[in-house]
Scaffold this active site. Structure first.
Site, mmCIF file in Angstrom:
data_model
loop_
_atom_site.group_PDB
_atom_site.id
_atom_site.type_symbol
_atom_site.label_atom_id
_atom_site.label_comp_id
_atom_site.label_asym_id
_atom_site.label_seq_id
_atom_site.Cartn_x
_atom_site.Cartn_y
_atom_site.Cartn_z
ATOM 1 N N GLN A 1 0.852 -1.183 0.000
ATOM 2 C CA GLN A 1 0.000 0.000 0.000
ATOM 3 C C GLN A 1 0.885 1.229 0.000
ATOM 4 O OE1 GLN A 1 -3.471 0.062 0.171
ATOM 5 N NE2 GLN A 1 -3.529 2.300 0.099
ATOM 6 N N GLY B 1 1.091 5.806 -1.304
ATOM 7 C CA GLY B 1 0.383 7.066 -1.404
ATOM 8 C C GLY B 1 -0.615 7.123 -2.539
ATOM 9 N N VAL C 1 -0.998 -2.030 -4.762
ATOM 10 C CA VAL C 1 -0.435 -2.804 -5.860
ATOM 11 C C VAL C 1 -0.721 -4.277 -5.606
ATOM 12 C CG1 VAL C 1 1.668 -3.494 -7.060
ATOM 13 C CG2 VAL C 1 1.372 -1.134 -6.321
ATOM 14 N N LYS D 1 -1.395 -1.647 -10.441
ATOM 15 C CA LYS D 1 -1.438 -0.515 -9.523
ATOM 16 C C LYS D 1 -2.835 0.099 -9.562
ATOM 17 C CE LYS D 1 0.966 3.263 -10.476
ATOM 18 N NZ LYS D 1 2.111 4.213 -10.532
ATOM 19 N N ASP E 1 12.311 12.018 -11.627
ATOM 20 C CA ASP E 1 12.317 11.293 -10.352
ATOM 21 C C ASP E 1 13.199 10.044 -10.445
ATOM 22 O OD1 ASP E 1 11.646 11.164 -7.697
ATOM 23 O OD2 ASP E 1 9.793 10.058 -8.002
#
Length: 453
Positions: free
Chosen positions: A141, A143, A147, A162, A257
């Site tokens: 689990q 934010g 999944v 997801k 990222d």
């Protein structure tokens, strides 16, 4: 005969109010009639005397009657607001919310129909339930949502689904960004988006399953480690994947990222760049992007993402993040570690730079115990994290540096804020304190899940 119940009804406040109201409204016509009688000379002895003695009595009665009428009007307005206007306002608000949500859903639906012709397969929510066996095998689990592991038939092809929470992305920008970017990519070092699901506010992304998890599970663990040759191979694979995003597509894709959490490993430990929730598309001939693209993770985000004095935001921002990743791969630790045994080692890039530069001036090498490939990773990483974006190499040049020999590599200039004699880092790298407003992803026990959420 009056009973107790009759007496209670007569003594009730509502009944008393009606009696008062009836009294005053009956007195007014009486006084008016009295006034008319006096004006035509009709002799009414006692009322005339009362009228002459108390000339303001009629005004008092009219005033009290007006107050009572005002109370009736106020009571009527209160009932009107409570039972008519308030429900009407609620209905209007709900209709507006539904209309706004409907517009968002229609926009996403139109985009996905176009994407379906050129991109990954679209699944129904019923399909998602089937391939995940009613969401039985939950990987974790985070934010953005949960999944789950699934299997596509025929062929027993393992996938990772997801499921996005409805409140995590109310407008659908990140969902459309990930579908549009990763959906058109076909590269061995970029994770493949198998399909997606979008029904009303229920959305899911279906990826190929990476059984070895994310890279951070190996480079930050003493039990699980790679040889230097394997680390160079993984670094090259990551660099090729990022270079493909920058140069191999019709539109350059900036990831924004790059970090160990977002590098997945397949069964053969082939690295794949993943998680395109922050990625953006820009024309390849555009050398910089708008400053509103400020997003990323503390410790990997480029300085120009904070201040334009370090340069413009461009593909070199991903190069910076990749350089921080290389240094962590070489050091086998986080770049910033306040719990380091020696304060000079708290910030690894500063410490390793001093070790490499001392090698050039000292007969007794302080890096004698460093493997040649380790030094290569460090030098290439230091080139990538130069503070000014124009001083960093492009990803194509980074690939050439990693593929070439060590002897041809030159040391870059000092890429961070610290003096030449002291390298205690927390104070010498002020950007770390300026990045506190940028949210970092939640840590999840399973490293694979922490990447994919």
């Amino acid at each position: 005969m009056l009973t107790c119940s009759d007496f209670r009804k007569q003594a009730s406040p509502a009944n008393r109010m009606n009696q008062i109201r009836a009294f005053f409204w009956s007195v007014i016509p009486f006084l008016k009639c009295l006034e008319g009688s006096l004006s035509i000379g009709v002799y009414v002895r006692y009322p005339r005397l009362m009228y002459e003695r108390y000339p303001r009595l009629m005004y008092v009665v009219v005033g009290i009657s007006t107050i009572i009428s005002a109370l009736d009007i106020a009571k009527f307005l209160f009932v009107l607001c409570r039972f008519v206007l308030a429900p009407l306002a609620v209905l209007i608000f709900l209709a507006y919310k539904f209309w706004k949500t409907r517009i968002t859903i229609d926009a996403v639906e139109k985009f996905l129909r176009m994407q379906q012709m050129i991109g990954p397969m679209r699944y129904t929510y019923t399909d998602i339930i089937a391939v995940t066996s009613h969401f039985k095998d939950k990987l974790g689990q985070g934010g953005y949502g949960s999944v789950y592991k699934g299997v596509l038939l025929p062929g027993d092809f393992h996938i990772a689904v997801k499921m996005l929470e409805s409140n995590s992305n109310c407008h659908g920008e990140d969902f459309m960004s990930e579908v549009s970017t990763i959906g058109r990519i076909h590269h061995v070092n970029v994770v493949r988006l198998v399909g997606f699901c979008s029904e009303e506010m229920r959305r899911a992304l279906v990826y190929e399953y990476m059984p070895q998890g994310s890279l951070d599970k190996y480079i930050f663990s003493a039990e699980k480690s790679f040889s230097w040759d394997k680390l160079i191979e993984i670094a090259l694979g990551i660099a090729r994947g990022i270079n493909y995003l920058h140069q191999g597509c019709e539109m350059q894709i900036l990831h924004f990222d790059i970090k160990p959490h977002n590098i997945l490993l397949d069964s053969n430990f082939v690295p794949k760049v993943a998680d395109f929730g922050l990625a953006k598309l820009y024309p390849r001939d555009k050398s910089f992007v708008p400053s509103r693209a400020l997003r990323g993770t503390v410790g990997y985000i480029a300085p120009e993402m904070i201040s334009r004095s370090f340069g413009v935001i461009s593909s070199k921002s991903d190069v910076y993040s990749f350089g921080m990743l290389l240094l962590e791969m070489a050091g086998g630790r986080r770049n910033a570690d306040p719990n380091a045994p020696n304060s000079s080692q708290a910030y690894y890039p500063s410490w390793v730079y001093d070790r490499l530069t001392e090698q050039e001036v000292c007969e007794i090498s302080p890096v004698a115990d460093m493997h040649e490939l380790e030094r290569k990773l460090c030098i290439v990483g230091l080139w990538c994290i130069q503070m000014k974006s124009h001083d960093r190499p492009a990803m194509s040049e980074v690939i050439e540096m990693l593929e070439g020999g060590f002897d041809g590599l030159q040391m870059p200039s000092r890429p961070f804020f610290c003096d030449d004699e002291h390298t205690a880092v927390p104070d010498s790298y002020p950007l770390l304190s300026e990045l506190t407003e940028i949210s970092e992803e939640d840590e999840i026990s399973d490293s694979y899940v922490s990447r994919i959420l």
